[in-house]
Design an enzyme around this catalytic site. Structure first.
Site, short mmCIF file in Angstrom:
data_model
loop_
_atom_site.label_atom_id
_atom_site.label_comp_id
_atom_site.label_asym_id
_atom_site.label_seq_id
_atom_site.Cartn_x
_atom_site.Cartn_y
_atom_site.Cartn_z
N HIS A 63 0.81 -1.22 0.00
CA HIS A 63 0.00 0.00 0.00
C HIS A 63 0.84 1.27 0.00
O HIS A 63 0.52 2.23 -0.70
CB HIS A 63 -0.95 0.00 1.20
N ASP A 87 -9.91 -3.31 0.82
CA ASP A 87 -9.39 -3.55 2.17
C ASP A 87 -9.14 -2.25 2.93
O ASP A 87 -8.92 -2.27 4.14
CB ASP A 87 -8.11 -4.39 2.13
N ASP A 138 -19.06 -0.93 -10.34
CA ASP A 138 -18.02 -1.33 -11.29
C ASP A 138 -17.11 -0.13 -11.58
O ASP A 138 -17.56 0.91 -12.07
CB ASP A 138 -18.69 -1.81 -12.58
N ASP A 157 -5.94 -0.14 -7.59
CA ASP A 157 -5.57 -1.11 -6.57
C ASP A 157 -6.37 -2.38 -6.84
O ASP A 157 -7.26 -2.75 -6.08
CB ASP A 157 -5.87 -0.54 -5.18
N PRO A 164 -13.55 -10.43 -12.13
CA PRO A 164 -14.10 -9.07 -12.23
C PRO A 164 -13.06 -8.00 -12.48
O PRO A 164 -13.39 -6.89 -12.88
CB PRO A 164 -14.80 -8.87 -10.88
#
Length: 281
Positions: A63, A87, A138, A157, A164
């Site tokens: 990150h 997350d 989306d 990210d 997907p």
């Protein structure tokens, strides 16, 4: 379930495993299977469709590099878009910067956010920041419909280019991203392992170079991914990825675990053989 090994297998013949002490969450959305484990080595760990995504112990390697490299060099960082990032780790890093006025996070799967909020609160610590705007939809469609020039920095990210996330690695998506950025805007994304997924890595460089005119891949190990070097890519029409903004660096390094100015400069070193392939694009 407890006391078992969770393994991720790669087509190249590599297998990476973690010993699980207990399962904290298992669920399935209409998109994918989401799991959170307590592991012996990496602590609480998120997996999606059998692939390791992040863990409490080593998430900063991912990150901080994805976010702080562009955030500490972009001329403006008032409006930031994160595509993926359920997350919460990337949003946390973005919102360390007081200059940020609006951070939009677009995650296709609300189950990832729910599981992360409940079981990985150490990673996503900025969910209640009033500057954060979360959309469960989306990311491809969001970017397609967003206003031209509406963001200063865009971060992808995303997981691997399957399921997907597959469309997030295509030329059409990258062109829409470029439309949302001004001439001095910055796009950064995770761009896979240059060792195990070299062709995907090179295709990302080639496609982005054709759209932005320049790309700058950078490298560091993310231990949970088990592939040695991992890559991210900094793409911009005219921003120098080494032109650090000192006050931003000084501010974020007070809280960072990995990122600092020396790391920033070092990660842009390219291995010689890979550099020759990049020059040939």
């Amino acid at each position: 379930m407890k006391g078992f090994w969770f393994t991720e297998e790669f087509d190249s013949g590599l297998r990476v495993g973690l010993e699980v002490e207990r399962t904290l969450f298992t669920g399935r959305s209409k998109y994918q299977r989401v799991e959170v484990f307590e592991t012996k080595t990496f602590g609480k760990t998120l997996a999606i469709d059998g692939l390791f995504m992040t863990s409490v112990v080593d998430e900063a390697n991912y990150h901080e590099l994805l976010v702080q490299v562009p955030m500490c060099t972009a001329p403006r960082i008032e409006n930031v878009l994160i595509v993926g990032g359920g997350d919460g780790g990337s949003a946390r890093e973005v919102l360390l910067h007081p200059e940020v006025k609006r951070c939009v996070l677009v995650e296709i799967d609300g189950l990832v956010i729910e599981a992360s909020k409940t079981h990985l609160p150490e990673i996503g610590t900025a969910w209640d920041d009033p500057r954060l705007e979360v959309h469960i939809e989306d990311g491809i469609e969001y970017v397609r419909q967003a206003e031209t020039g509406s963001f200063d920095v865009i971060l992808l990210d995303g997981s691997d280019p399957i399921g997907p996330a597959e469309g997030l690695f295509g030329e059409a998506f990258y062109r829409d991203v470029a439309r949302l950025l001004p001439d001095d805007g910055v796009f950064a994304l995770q761009s896979e392992s240059p060792l195990l997924f070299k062709q995907v890595f090179l295709e990302i460089q080639s496609t982005l170079k054709g759209i932005f005119g320049q790309t700058h891949p950078y490298f560091r190990s993310v231990p949970i991914y088990g592939t040695g070097p991992w890559s991210w890519t900094f793409a911009s029409r005219n921003v120098d990825p080494l032109a650090l903004v000192p006050e931003r660096v000084e501010h974020v390094t007070q809280k960072s675990r990995i990122y600092n100015a020396d790391i920033h400069r070092a990660v842009f070193a390219v291995p010689q053989a890979l550099g020759r392939e990049l020059q040939a694009l």
